[in-house]
Design an enzyme around this catalytic site. Structure first.
Site, PDB file in Angstrom:
ATOM      1  N   SER A  64      45.978 -25.689  45.136  1.00 31.66           N
ATOM      2  CA  SER A  64      44.762 -26.422  45.479  1.00 31.66           C
ATOM      3  C   SER A  64      43.934 -26.614  44.222  1.00 31.66           C
ATOM      4  O   SER A  64      44.017 -25.817  43.281  1.00 31.66           O
ATOM      5  CB  SER A  64      43.946 -25.636  46.509  1.00 31.66           C
ATOM      6  OG  SER A  64      42.633 -26.155  46.638  1.00 31.66           O
TER       7      SER A  64
ATOM      8  N   TYR B 282      40.430 -17.285  48.440  1.00 27.19           N
ATOM      9  CA  TYR B 282      41.171 -18.544  48.388  1.00 27.19           C
ATOM     10  C   TYR B 282      41.350 -19.025  46.950  1.00 27.19           C
ATOM     11  O   TYR B 282      42.468 -19.342  46.527  1.00 27.19           O
ATOM     12  CB  TYR B 282      40.443 -19.594  49.224  1.00 27.19           C
ATOM     13  CG  TYR B 282      41.240 -20.861  49.430  1.00 27.19           C
ATOM     14  CD1 TYR B 282      42.319 -20.876  50.303  1.00 27.19           C
ATOM     15  CD2 TYR B 282      40.908 -22.036  48.783  1.00 27.19           C
ATOM     16  CE1 TYR B 282      43.052 -22.026  50.521  1.00 27.19           C
ATOM     17  CE2 TYR B 282      41.626 -23.200  48.980  1.00 27.19           C
ATOM     18  CZ  TYR B 282      42.710 -23.186  49.847  1.00 27.19           C
ATOM     19  OH  TYR B 282      43.432 -24.346  50.050  1.00 27.19           O
TER      20      TYR B 282
END
Length: 260
Positions: free
Chosen positions: A146, A159
């Site tokens: 990401s 994350y």
């Protein structure tokens, strides 16, 4: 030494983890509709069955497994290769989860869960397919990370940490896999409308549909570039942020996200 090349449907199977929803689900459908036989892995057998029913007949093979269980992941890959008589030629390691977090509400269990799925789960899938690809000197592996891995972002303690680790993992693998004839790709999406991003309670710039995200992933993998990142403008803004000094970075991102 033969340079690695992108995998093609005639080379074997495509395998996608995290295929029951979001990006993984859409990529599975798009690959199946373009001629691939796709092995779809996730925990939810019912969702995988519904996914297979949407694809052309026989093009998606459900193979339920929890990516945090190394033995189950390896067995799923072994079983479909044995049943079809075809190797996994393209592996898209996409399984991941996101639980918004903060220092004040730090939850060790939630942190561990994200590390287990996002990072260890990817390593488990790598272990299931990479040795055979190296042995036959062909194959393609795509690691889905990401743009949140470029730098630490608010409410993404676990994350961002796991996605940064995946970026470093793909970069490190590139040195070895290039020489082994296996292509490695890194996929860094920005905000894509999925059940995971639906949890966000803040503005998401350049939010993209899952259909458009899948189109870019499939096209990027076919081109064979190391990194597939999108939306381009958002990704390049965050890439540029990697060289911005901390004295500028923290106030800038804090103001932009309402965290300062």
């Amino acid at each position: 030494m033969t340079a690695p090349r992108p995998a093609r449907p005639e080379d074997g199977l495509a395998w996608i983890t995290g295929a029951s929803s979001g990006i993984g689900r859409q990529v599975a459908l798009d690959l199946a509709r373009s001629g691939w036989t796709v092995v779809a892995t996730a925990r939810r057998q019912g969702e995988l069955a519904r996914l297979a029913a949407e694809a052309p007949q026989g093009r998606i093979i459900p193979a339920a497994a929890d990516v945090t269980d190394a033995g189950a992941v390896a067995e799923a890959a072994r079983r479909v290769e044995a049943e079809t008589g075809r190797p996994i030629a393209l592996a898209i390691l996409n399984a991941g989860t996101y639980l918004p977090d903060s220092a004040a509400g730090f939850d060790l269990a939630a942190f561990t869960a994200q590390v287990s799925v996002n990072l260890i789960g990817t390593a488990n899938a790598l272990a299931a397919v990479m040795p055979a690809m190296i042995a036959r000197r062909s194959g393609q592996i795509a690691i889905v990370s990401s743009v949140a891995g470029y730098r630490g972002l608010p409410r993404a303690i676990a994350y961002s940490a796991t996605k940064a680790a995946l970026i470093a993992m793909a970069e490190s693998l590139r040195f070895d896999l290039d020489r082994a004839g296996v292509m490695i790709n890194l996929i860094n999406p920005g905000f894509v409308k999925t059940p995971l991003t639906d949890r966000n309670d803040f503005p998401m710039p350049f939010l993209m549909s899952v259909e458009e995200a899948s189109r870019r992933i499939v096209a990027g993998l076919a081109r064979g570039r190391f990194e597939v990142c999108f939306p381009r403008r958002f990704a390049y803004i965050l890439k540029a942020m990697r060289i911005v000094p901390y004295a500028v970075y923290f106030p800038l991102v804090g103001r932009g996200t309402g965290r300062r």
